[in-house]
Design a protein around this motif. Sequence first.
Motif, PDB file in Angstrom:
ATOM      1  N   ILE A 210       0.919  -0.982   0.044  1.00 43.12           N
ATOM      2  CA  ILE A 210       0.011  -0.005  -0.095  1.00 43.12           C
ATOM      3  C   ILE A 210       0.769   1.247   0.134  1.00 43.12           C
ATOM      4  CG2 ILE A 210      -1.465   1.475   1.400  1.00 43.12           C
ATOM      5  CD1 ILE A 210      -2.998  -1.182   2.183  1.00 43.12           C
ATOM      6  N   PHE A 211       1.880   0.999   0.852  1.00 41.42           N
ATOM      7  CA  PHE A 211       2.773   2.583   0.824  1.00 41.42           C
ATOM      8  C   PHE A 211       3.915   2.446  -0.079  1.00 41.42           C
ATOM      9  CE2 PHE A 211       0.150   2.318   4.866  1.00 41.42           C
ATOM     10  CZ  PHE A 211      -0.389   3.694   4.534  1.00 41.42           C
ATOM     11  N   GLN A 212       4.103   1.293  -0.657  1.00 41.95           N
ATOM     12  CA  GLN A 212       5.430   1.174  -1.565  1.00 41.95           C
ATOM     13  C   GLN A 212       5.727   2.446  -2.591  1.00 41.95           C
ATOM     14  OE1 GLN A 212       7.888  -1.203  -1.136  1.00 41.95           O
ATOM     15  NE2 GLN A 212       8.777   0.118  -2.485  1.00 41.95           N
ATOM     16  N   ASP A 213       4.594   2.712  -3.058  1.00 40.70           N
ATOM     17  CA  ASP A 213       4.777   3.950  -4.033  1.00 40.70           C
ATOM     18  C   ASP A 213       5.156   5.134  -3.047  1.00 40.70           C
ATOM     19  OD1 ASP A 213       4.878   5.140  -6.492  1.00 40.70           O
ATOM     20  OD2 ASP A 213       3.270   6.379  -6.083  1.00 40.70           O
ATOM     21  N   ILE A 214       4.933   5.616  -2.114  1.00 45.18           N
ATOM     22  CA  ILE A 214       5.297   6.506  -0.979  1.00 45.18           C
ATOM     23  C   ILE A 214       6.838   6.296  -0.620  1.00 45.18           C
ATOM     24  CG2 ILE A 214       4.986   7.739   0.892  1.00 45.18           C
ATOM     25  CD1 ILE A 214       1.968   7.043   0.592  1.00 45.18           C
ATOM     26  N   ILE A 215       7.207   5.518  -0.478  1.00 45.39           N
ATOM     27  CA  ILE A 215       8.302   4.767  -0.029  1.00 45.39           C
ATOM     28  C   ILE A 215       9.356   4.974  -1.219  1.00 45.39           C
ATOM     29  CG2 ILE A 215      10.017   3.066   0.526  1.00 45.39           C
ATOM     30  CD1 ILE A 215       7.642   2.145   2.404  1.00 45.39           C
ATOM     31  N   SER A 216       9.024   4.466  -2.284  1.00 43.28           N
ATOM     32  CA  SER A 216       9.838   4.407  -3.584  1.00 43.28           C
ATOM     33  C   SER A 216      10.095   5.847  -4.155  1.00 43.28           C
ATOM     34  CB  SER A 216       9.117   3.660  -4.714  1.00 43.28           C
ATOM     35  OG  SER A 216       9.264   2.083  -4.128  1.00 43.28           O
ATOM     36  N   ASN A 217       8.643   6.832  -4.263  1.00 46.72           N
ATOM     37  CA  ASN A 217       8.734   8.173  -4.937  1.00 46.72           C
ATOM     38  C   ASN A 217       8.157   9.144  -3.854  1.00 46.72           C
ATOM     39  OD1 ASN A 217       8.868   9.731  -6.928  1.00 46.72           O
ATOM     40  ND2 ASN A 217       6.959   9.215  -8.037  1.00 46.72           N
ATOM     41  N   PRO A 218       9.010   9.332  -2.751  1.00 48.96           N
ATOM     42  CA  PRO A 218       8.455  10.308  -1.808  1.00 48.96           C
ATOM     43  C   PRO A 218       8.263  11.757  -2.119  1.00 48.96           C
ATOM     44  CG  PRO A 218      10.600   9.664  -1.199  1.00 48.96           C
ATOM     45  CD  PRO A 218      10.341   9.119  -2.409  1.00 48.96           C
ATOM     46  N   SER A 219       8.950  11.955  -3.108  1.00 51.57           N
ATOM     47  CA  SER A 219       8.883  13.668  -3.657  1.00 51.57           C
ATOM     48  C   SER A 219       7.698  13.679  -4.324  1.00 51.57           C
ATOM     49  CB  SER A 219      10.089  14.027  -4.607  1.00 51.57           C
ATOM     50  OG  SER A 219      10.049  13.064  -5.610  1.00 51.57           O
ATOM     51  N   ALA A 220       6.978  12.724  -4.775  1.00 55.21           N
ATOM     52  CA  ALA A 220       5.709  12.922  -5.457  1.00 55.21           C
ATOM     53  C   ALA A 220       4.547  13.074  -4.280  1.00 55.21           C
ATOM     54  CB  ALA A 220       5.341  11.585  -6.446  1.00 55.21           C
ATOM     55  N   TYR A 221       4.922  13.029  -3.187  1.00 52.00           N
ATOM     56  CA  TYR A 221       3.714  13.041  -2.416  1.00 52.00           C
ATOM     57  C   TYR A 221       4.051  14.005  -1.383  1.00 52.00           C
ATOM     58  CZ  TYR A 221       2.251   8.561  -4.100  1.00 52.00           C
ATOM     59  OH  TYR A 221       1.716   7.498  -4.793  1.00 52.00           O
ATOM     60  N   SER A 222       5.237  14.948  -1.531  1.00 49.94           N
ATOM     61  CA  SER A 222       5.669  15.914  -0.427  1.00 49.94           C
ATOM     62  C   SER A 222       4.747  16.806  -0.362  1.00 49.94           C
ATOM     63  CB  SER A 222       7.244  16.507  -0.592  1.00 49.94           C
ATOM     64  OG  SER A 222       7.169  17.058  -2.105  1.00 49.94           O
ATOM     65  N   ASN A 223       4.289  17.757  -1.506  1.00 55.39           N
ATOM     66  CA  ASN A 223       3.193  18.549  -1.336  1.00 55.39           C
ATOM     67  C   ASN A 223       1.900  18.227  -0.498  1.00 55.39           C
ATOM     68  OD1 ASN A 223       4.897  20.519  -2.649  1.00 55.39           O
ATOM     69  ND2 ASN A 223       4.270  20.219  -4.636  1.00 55.39           N
ATOM     70  N   TYR A 224       1.466  17.008  -0.925  1.00 58.03           N
ATOM     71  CA  TYR A 224       0.154  16.527  -0.382  1.00 58.03           C
ATOM     72  C   TYR A 224       0.524  16.538   1.194  1.00 58.03           C
ATOM     73  CZ  TYR A 224      -3.598  13.549   0.894  1.00 58.03           C
ATOM     74  OH  TYR A 224      -4.651  12.933   1.709  1.00 58.03           O
ATOM     75  N   PHE A 225       1.467  15.759   1.644  1.00 55.47           N
ATOM     76  CA  PHE A 225       1.683  15.606   2.957  1.00 55.47           C
ATOM     77  C   PHE A 225       1.822  16.930   3.731  1.00 55.47           C
ATOM     78  CE2 PHE A 225       2.266  11.062   1.528  1.00 55.47           C
ATOM     79  CZ  PHE A 225       1.367  10.529   2.479  1.00 55.47           C
ATOM     80  N   SER A 226       2.628  17.735   2.984  1.00 60.84           N
ATOM     81  CA  SER A 226       2.835  19.199   3.818  1.00 60.84           C
ATOM     82  C   SER A 226       1.687  19.970   3.777  1.00 60.84           C
ATOM     83  CB  SER A 226       4.142  19.865   3.148  1.00 60.84           C
ATOM     84  OG  SER A 226       3.801  20.306   1.898  1.00 60.84           O
ATOM     85  N   ASN A 227       0.901  19.896   2.777  1.00 58.43           N
ATOM     86  CA  ASN A 227      -0.483  20.596   2.886  1.00 58.43           C
ATOM     87  C   ASN A 227      -1.324  20.103   3.900  1.00 58.43           C
ATOM     88  OD1 ASN A 227       0.502  22.268   0.896  1.00 58.43           O
ATOM     89  ND2 ASN A 227      -0.471  21.159  -0.924  1.00 58.43           N
ATOM     90  N   GLN A 228      -1.510  18.710   4.072  1.00 57.04           N
ATOM     91  CA  GLN A 228      -2.320  18.263   4.773  1.00 57.04           C
ATOM     92  C   GLN A 228      -1.915  18.345   6.483  1.00 57.04           C
ATOM     93  OE1 GLN A 228      -5.010  16.568   4.240  1.00 57.04           O
ATOM     94  NE2 GLN A 228      -4.697  17.187   2.272  1.00 57.04           N
ATOM     95  N   ILE A 229      -0.618  18.591   6.720  1.00 56.54           N
ATOM     96  CA  ILE A 229      -0.194  18.895   8.032  1.00 56.54           C
ATOM     97  C   ILE A 229      -0.240  20.545   8.395  1.00 56.54           C
ATOM     98  CG2 ILE A 229       2.120  19.144   9.259  1.00 56.54           C
ATOM     99  CD1 ILE A 229       3.146  16.607   7.819  1.00 56.54           C
ATOM    100  N   ILE A 230      -0.235  21.185   7.409  1.00 56.90           N
ATOM    101  CA  ILE A 230      -0.432  22.875   7.764  1.00 56.90           C
ATOM    102  C   ILE A 230      -1.835  23.109   7.668  1.00 56.90           C
ATOM    103  CG2 ILE A 230      -0.302  24.998   6.482  1.00 56.90           C
ATOM    104  CD1 ILE A 230       2.411  23.946   5.234  1.00 56.90           C
ATOM    105  N   SER A 231      -2.671  22.383   6.895  1.00 60.93           N
ATOM    106  CA  SER A 231      -4.137  22.599   7.161  1.00 60.93           C
ATOM    107  C   SER A 231      -5.005  22.501   8.456  1.00 60.93           C
ATOM    108  CB  SER A 231      -5.070  21.675   6.030  1.00 60.93           C
ATOM    109  OG  SER A 231      -4.319  22.323   4.630  1.00 60.93           O
TER     110      SER A 231
END
Length: 118
Positions: free
Chosen positions: A97-118
């Motif tokens: 499930i999280f393999q893509d996040i582990i393999s390609n974390p930069s693709a998710y950096s904006n998503y996760f940083s926006n979730q943390i800030i919001s």
Amino acid sequence: MLKKTEKLKVPNLKDRLFVFVIQTLYNYRARKMVLFGIGQIGCSPNELAQNNLDGRTCVERINAANQIFNNKLKSLTAQFNNLLPDERVIYINDCGIFQDIISNPSAYSNYFSNQIIS
């Protein structure tokens, strides 16, 4: 009391303990259960920091052990479903499930940083 579990192939104490827990839940009338496999612990920040020189490569020996456990859990889930027709046990292999996040974390950096800030 559940008697059909005597037919389960349960090789060691850990597995017998697991069967006992499922059996207890069944005896308390639990009929729908979801079992999650173990994720890639070898890719956790702690393991990356302690067991790899580059700090980015997953620890394969740990992930291989997790896969052995997950395969046994999947097998036990199938056995429960075959032996107990009124029970439904679902196995979820969350290793990938999280393999893509582990393999390609930069693709998710904006998503996760926006979730943390919001």
